[in-house]
Design a protein around this motif. Structure first.
Motif, mmCIF file in Angstrom:
data_model
loop_
_atom_site.group_PDB
_atom_site.id
_atom_site.type_symbol
_atom_site.label_atom_id
_atom_site.label_comp_id
_atom_site.label_asym_id
_atom_site.label_seq_id
_atom_site.Cartn_x
_atom_site.Cartn_y
_atom_site.Cartn_z
ATOM 1 N N HIS A 41 21.690 -53.221 -18.165
ATOM 2 C CA HIS A 41 22.663 -52.138 -18.027
ATOM 3 C C HIS A 41 22.553 -51.509 -16.639
ATOM 4 N N TRP A 42 21.329 -51.367 -16.149
ATOM 5 C CA TRP A 42 21.156 -50.787 -14.810
ATOM 6 C C TRP A 42 21.691 -51.715 -13.732
ATOM 7 N N VAL A 43 21.533 -53.015 -13.929
ATOM 8 C CA VAL A 43 22.060 -53.964 -12.951
ATOM 9 C C VAL A 43 23.586 -53.882 -12.903
ATOM 10 N N ARG A 44 24.198 -53.731 -14.069
ATOM 11 C CA ARG A 44 25.660 -53.661 -14.137
ATOM 12 C C ARG A 44 26.190 -52.306 -13.677
ATOM 13 N N GLU A 45 25.443 -51.243 -13.935
ATOM 14 C CA GLU A 45 25.864 -49.904 -13.544
ATOM 15 C C GLU A 45 24.716 -49.203 -12.816
ATOM 16 N N PRO A 46 24.517 -49.538 -11.543
ATOM 17 C CA PRO A 46 23.338 -49.032 -10.822
ATOM 18 C C PRO A 46 23.516 -47.655 -10.203
ATOM 19 N N TRP A 47 24.700 -47.052 -10.347
ATOM 20 C CA TRP A 47 24.981 -45.853 -9.563
ATOM 21 C C TRP A 47 24.133 -44.656 -9.953
ATOM 22 N N GLY A 48 23.811 -44.516 -11.226
ATOM 23 C CA GLY A 48 22.947 -43.405 -11.612
ATOM 24 C C GLY A 48 21.592 -43.494 -10.938
ATOM 25 N N PHE A 49 21.014 -44.682 -10.914
ATOM 26 C CA PHE A 49 19.730 -44.889 -10.244
ATOM 27 C C PHE A 49 19.854 -44.661 -8.743
ATOM 28 N N VAL A 50 20.912 -45.181 -8.131
ATOM 29 C CA VAL A 50 21.093 -45.062 -6.684
ATOM 30 C C VAL A 50 21.260 -43.603 -6.278
ATOM 31 N N PHE A 51 22.083 -42.851 -7.010
ATOM 32 C CA PHE A 51 22.307 -41.443 -6.669
ATOM 33 C C PHE A 51 21.040 -40.614 -6.891
ATOM 34 N N GLY A 52 20.288 -40.921 -7.950
ATOM 35 C CA GLY A 52 19.032 -40.211 -8.169
ATOM 36 C C GLY A 52 18.046 -40.453 -7.048
ATOM 37 N N LEU A 53 17.971 -41.686 -6.582
ATOM 38 C CA LEU A 53 17.078 -42.018 -5.479
ATOM 39 C C LEU A 53 17.534 -41.352 -4.186
ATOM 40 N N ALA A 54 18.844 -41.348 -3.954
ATOM 41 C CA ALA A 54 19.380 -40.706 -2.753
ATOM 42 C C ALA A 54 19.089 -39.209 -2.764
ATOM 43 N N PHE A 55 19.143 -38.596 -3.963
ATOM 44 C CA PHE A 55 18.856 -37.163 -4.069
ATOM 45 C C PHE A 55 17.398 -36.876 -3.694
ATOM 46 N N ASN A 56 16.471 -37.718 -4.160
ATOM 47 C CA ASN A 56 15.063 -37.522 -3.814
ATOM 48 C C ASN A 56 14.838 -37.699 -2.314
ATOM 49 N N LEU A 57 15.489 -38.683 -1.726
ATOM 50 C CA LEU A 57 15.360 -38.884 -0.275
ATOM 51 C C LEU A 57 15.941 -37.701 0.487
ATOM 52 N N MET A 58 17.022 -37.131 -0.026
ATOM 53 C CA MET A 58 17.629 -35.956 0.614
ATOM 54 C C MET A 58 16.662 -34.771 0.588
ATOM 55 N N LEU A 59 15.966 -34.584 -0.557
ATOM 56 C CA LEU A 59 14.988 -33.501 -0.633
ATOM 57 C C LEU A 59 13.852 -33.711 0.370
ATOM 58 N N VAL A 60 13.410 -34.948 0.532
ATOM 59 C CA VAL A 60 12.355 -35.246 1.503
ATOM 60 C C VAL A 60 12.807 -34.868 2.904
ATOM 61 N N LEU A 61 14.006 -35.286 3.278
ATOM 62 C CA LEU A 61 14.507 -35.001 4.619
ATOM 63 C C LEU A 61 14.736 -33.500 4.809
ATOM 64 N N MET A 62 15.258 -32.831 3.787
ATOM 65 C CA MET A 62 15.555 -31.406 3.915
ATOM 66 C C MET A 62 14.280 -30.589 4.085
ATOM 67 N N PHE A 63 13.306 -30.795 3.183
ATOM 68 C CA PHE A 63 12.080 -30.011 3.274
ATOM 69 C C PHE A 63 11.194 -30.483 4.426
ATOM 70 N N GLY A 64 11.207 -31.775 4.706
ATOM 71 C CA GLY A 64 10.346 -32.289 5.768
ATOM 72 C C GLY A 64 10.777 -31.874 7.155
ATOM 73 N N PHE A 65 12.087 -31.872 7.413
ATOM 74 C CA PHE A 65 12.566 -31.627 8.764
ATOM 75 C C PHE A 65 13.288 -30.284 8.920
ATOM 76 N N LEU A 66 13.911 -29.802 7.842
ATOM 77 C CA LEU A 66 14.633 -28.534 7.957
ATOM 78 C C LEU A 66 13.702 -27.339 7.759
ATOM 79 N N PHE A 67 12.840 -27.410 6.712
ATOM 80 C CA PHE A 67 11.937 -26.302 6.427
ATOM 81 C C PHE A 67 10.495 -26.583 6.842
ATOM 82 N N GLY A 68 10.185 -27.826 7.097
ATOM 83 C CA GLY A 68 8.793 -28.202 7.340
ATOM 84 C C GLY A 68 8.144 -27.500 8.518
ATOM 85 N N GLY A 69 8.928 -27.210 9.538
ATOM 86 C CA GLY A 69 8.355 -26.550 10.709
ATOM 87 C C GLY A 69 7.883 -25.141 10.435
#
Length: 283
Positions: A41-69
Motif C-alpha cells: 500500500h505504501w509503494v502504491r500510495e507513498p505520499w503520506g510517507f514522503v510528506f511526513g519525511l519532508a516535514f521532519n526535514l523541514m523541522l531540522v532545517l528550521m531549528f538548525g539554521f533559523l533558531f540554532g544560532g
C-alpha cells in the motif's frame, strides 16, 4: 425383528476443537505476509510517507539554521550535532498517528474482520502492522540520518556505539507502534485521530529534543527529563558522540538504561491492551 442404526458421529465436534486454527498457524509467517500487504500500500500510495519525511526535514532545517544560532547547548558543543539525534527520536514519535489511522481505517472498512475470519493466529494482524510500520521507520530514519550528514552532523564514535544508538531509536518506535495499534482499534472516529495528532506535539516538544532540560524552569525540566523521548534522544547523543546537553543528574549517567527500560514498559502495557482490543472487535 428390528435393527438399530449406530449414531452418526457429530461433525461439529471436529469444528468445536478450541484453538485448532491457532495451533496450526505460524504468527511470524502470517505477520510477515500481512506486513507485505501493508508495505505494498505504501509503494502504491507513498505520499503520506514522503510528506511526513519532508516535514521532519523541514523541522531540522528550521531549528538548525533559523533558531540554532540563538540556542546554546549546556556543556558546549555544536547545536546541529545536539539537534539531529533529538530529531531522530522525535521522528519515532511522529509516526504514532499514522499507525493509529491505518488500523482504524482497516477496522472501519471491514478488512480486519476479514482477517479475523481466516485460519490465522489472532496476533498476526497486529504483528503484521507493527512489522510494516517498523520497516517504514527504518527507511525514514536512514533518510533523516543521510540528510543530517549532508548538513554537517557527524557521529564520532565507533560502529558498535552507532549501531546501538540506532537500535534504541527503533526500540522506541516499536514500543510506540503498540500505542498506535491499540488506539486505532479502540478509538476509530475522526475526532480521536485528530486528538492524538494534537497530543503528539506537546509530548514531543516537552522533551529535550530541541533544547536541554537544564535551560528550562525547574519543574518543567523535571517533566522533560522523565519523557521517554528525552531518554532516547539523550542516549542517542551519547552513543553517537554528540553533545548531550546534560551536565549532571540521573539522565547524564543512566540515559542508555532509561532508553532501554522506557520502551519495554510501554510495550508491556500497550501490547496486551492492543491484543485485548483486537479480540473485542465486533463485526
Amino acid at each position: 425383528m428390528t435393527t438399530t442404526t449406530p449414531p452418526t458421529p457429530s461433525r461439529p465436534a471436529i469444528a468445536a476443537a478450541p484453538g485448532l486454527r491457532d495451533r496450526r498457524s505460524n504468527p511470524l509467517r502470517e505477520g510477515a505476509l500481512i506486513a507485505g500487504r501493508d508495505l505494498l500500500h505504501w509503494v502504491r500510495e507513498p505520499w503520506g510517507f514522503v510528506f511526513g519525511l519532508a516535514f521532519n526535514l523541514m523541522l531540522v532545517l528550521m531549528f538548525g539554521f533559523l533558531f540554532g544560532g540563538a540556542i546554546e547547548v549546556p556543556g558546549e558543543g555544536d547545536y546541529i550535532a545536539f539537534l539531529l539525534p533529538g530529531m531522530f527520536a522525535l521522528a519515532m514519535l511522529f509516526g504514532l498517528e499514522a499507525t493509529m489511522t491505518a488500523m482504524a481505517e482497516d477496522s472501519k472498512r471491514g478488512i480486519t474482520d476479514r482477517f479475523r475470519s481466516l485460519p490465522i493466529a489472532s496476533a498476526s494482524v497486529a504483528l503484521g502492522r507493527a512489522l510494516a510500520d517498523l520497516a517504514n521507520s527504518v527507511v525514514g530514519l536512514a533518510v533523516l540520518m543521510i540528510g543530517g550528514l549532508l548538513i554537517g552532523w557527524r557521529p564520532t564514535t565507533g560502529p558498535a556505539e552507532i549501531a546501538l544508538g540506532v537500535v534504541l531509536l527503533l526500540w522506541l518506535r516499536f514500543a510506540l507502534l503498540w500505542v498506535g495499534i491499540f488506539l486505532g482499534l479502540r478509538f476509530r472516529g475522526t475526532g480521536a485521530t485528530t486528538a492524538v495528532q494534537v497530543l503528539v506535539w506537546p509530548i514531543g516538544f516537552l522533551s529535550t529534543v530541541f533544547v536541554s532540560a537544564e535551560t528550562m524552569p525547574g519543574w518543567l525540566g523535571v517533566i522533560a527529563e522523565w519523557n521517554p523521548v528525552s531518554a532516547t534522544a539523550t542516549a542517542a547523543r551519547e552513543l553517537f558522540g554528540n553533545p548531550t546537553g546534560v551536565t549532571s543528574g540521573w539522565l547524564a549517567e543512566y540515559a542508555v538504561l532509561a532508553a532501554s527500560v522506557w520502551p519495554l514498559v510501554i510495550t508491556l502495557v500497550f501490547l496486551p491492551l492492543a491484543a485485548s482490543a483486537y479480540r473485542g472487535l465486533r463485526r
